[in-house]
Write an enzyme that holds these catalytic residues in place. Sequence first.
Site, PDB file in Angstrom:
ATOM      1  N   LYS A  49       7.230  -5.417   2.312  1.00 26.95           N
ATOM      2  CA  LYS A  49       7.302  -5.839   0.857  1.00 26.95           C
ATOM      3  C   LYS A  49       8.835  -5.828   0.659  1.00 26.95           C
ATOM      4  O   LYS A  49       9.609  -6.674  -0.022  1.00 26.95           O
ATOM      5  CB  LYS A  49       6.546  -5.293  -0.116  1.00 26.95           C
ATOM      6  CG  LYS A  49       5.077  -5.945   0.148  1.00 26.95           C
ATOM      7  CD  LYS A  49       3.949  -5.245  -0.770  1.00 26.95           C
ATOM      8  CE  LYS A  49       2.783  -5.432  -0.456  1.00 26.95           C
ATOM      9  NZ  LYS A  49       1.634  -4.721  -1.102  1.00 26.95           N
ATOM     10  N   GLN A  93       0.889  -0.197  -5.467  1.00 26.97           N
ATOM     11  CA  GLN A  93       0.129  -0.189  -3.980  1.00 26.97           C
ATOM     12  C   GLN A  93      -1.294   0.190  -4.139  1.00 26.97           C
ATOM     13  O   GLN A  93      -1.312   1.576  -4.259  1.00 26.97           O
ATOM     14  CB  GLN A  93       1.078   0.389  -2.931  1.00 26.97           C
ATOM     15  CG  GLN A  93       0.585   0.074  -1.523  1.00 26.97           C
ATOM     16  CD  GLN A  93       0.562  -1.389  -0.911  1.00 26.97           C
ATOM     17  OE1 GLN A  93       1.369  -2.091  -1.468  1.00 26.97           O
ATOM     18  NE2 GLN A  93      -0.456  -1.625  -0.329  1.00 26.97           N
ATOM     19  N   ASP A 116       0.776  -8.847  -8.737  1.00 29.68           N
ATOM     20  CA  ASP A 116      -0.371  -8.822  -7.963  1.00 29.68           C
ATOM     21  C   ASP A 116      -1.401  -9.558  -8.570  1.00 29.68           C
ATOM     22  O   ASP A 116      -2.536  -9.979  -7.796  1.00 29.68           O
ATOM     23  CB  ASP A 116      -0.894  -7.480  -7.789  1.00 29.68           C
ATOM     24  CG  ASP A 116      -0.502  -6.925  -6.467  1.00 29.68           C
ATOM     25  OD1 ASP A 116      -0.109  -7.573  -5.509  1.00 29.68           O
ATOM     26  OD2 ASP A 116      -0.397  -5.618  -6.257  1.00 29.68           O
TER      27      ASP A 116
END
Length: 286
Positions: A49, A93, A116
Amino acid sequence: MAIILDGKKIAEKIKLELKEKISRLDKKPCLAVVLVGDDPSSKVYVSMKQIACEGVGIISKEYHFSTDVKEEELVNLLKKLNADSNINGILVQLPLPKHMDEYEIIKTVSPLKDVDGFHPINIGRFSWGRKKLIPCTPKGILRLLKEYNIKMEGKDAVVVGRSNVVGKPIALLLMENNATVTVCHSKTNNLKEKTSKADILIVATGVPKLIKKNMVRGGAVVVDVGVSRIEDLTKKKGYYLSGDVDFEEVKESVSYISPVPGGVGPMTVAMLMENTLEAYKSQNGE
Ligand code: NAP
């Protein structure tokens, strides 16, 4: 022989377009990536990322905690990042260590910075058909299908897996695109009977090579979301990645299939870049 749904190629194209758009902004967008613990896969995902951010012109900031960090400490950081106008996107994460409640942590992230798309407000809006930021993997799958002009309307779609991250949101997106959707999971009776009726089959279980040729209808479109690390002591790297579909077998009879790696993974990362730009724009009144 199937056409390969080349997520890597499409993701590169999307990132080039994003890079161009970002280069025209007054300021560079900034993504905060929060990592807890030392899970090797999570570390790889975070670094992928960060590399993508660099490629498109997004600033990335990493916050790394040890596994035994207190939930309160993490919550405090997220509150600080929420209040910081220089941060446009926040990504925690997953998975988090077992002692932490993922729902409570995700709920702390501002819905405006939730790149997200996991915040309950964003999920709620999404279920209402009022999308803002939506989860990157299902968004990437949908984009991949659209890039290959795969029609969803009236098609029988089967999703294997019902997680919040992939299964549920991709089922919603397929429904939104007028497919008739069946969702399967570990308690589904006679999985083969369901999967073999699918015009579009999306598999997200984490069970390597779960889907064999005899479980798939000839001419179907198959999207393999699964990524499992398999130990391979004969190779230098020590492991290889496997999808949930037996690619070599299945590719012979279907019309389209996504590979692992190089299918859904790169699309997920590209969608994260897109969501970060969207978050930046909405925070800057664009
Ligand atoms: P998850 O939360 O563990 O969910 C797995 C789902 O699969 C569950 O709904 C489970 O059913 C179902 N399942 C497990 N075994 C099954 C079986 N034998 N038959 C039918 N269904 C079964 O996993 P996830 O987060 O959705 O991720 C799934 C896979 O996708 C993993 O390999 C993950 O690494 C990968 N992934 C890839 C990307 C990417 O960008 N490429 C992104 C996200 C995830 P129950 O609900 O009954 O337990």
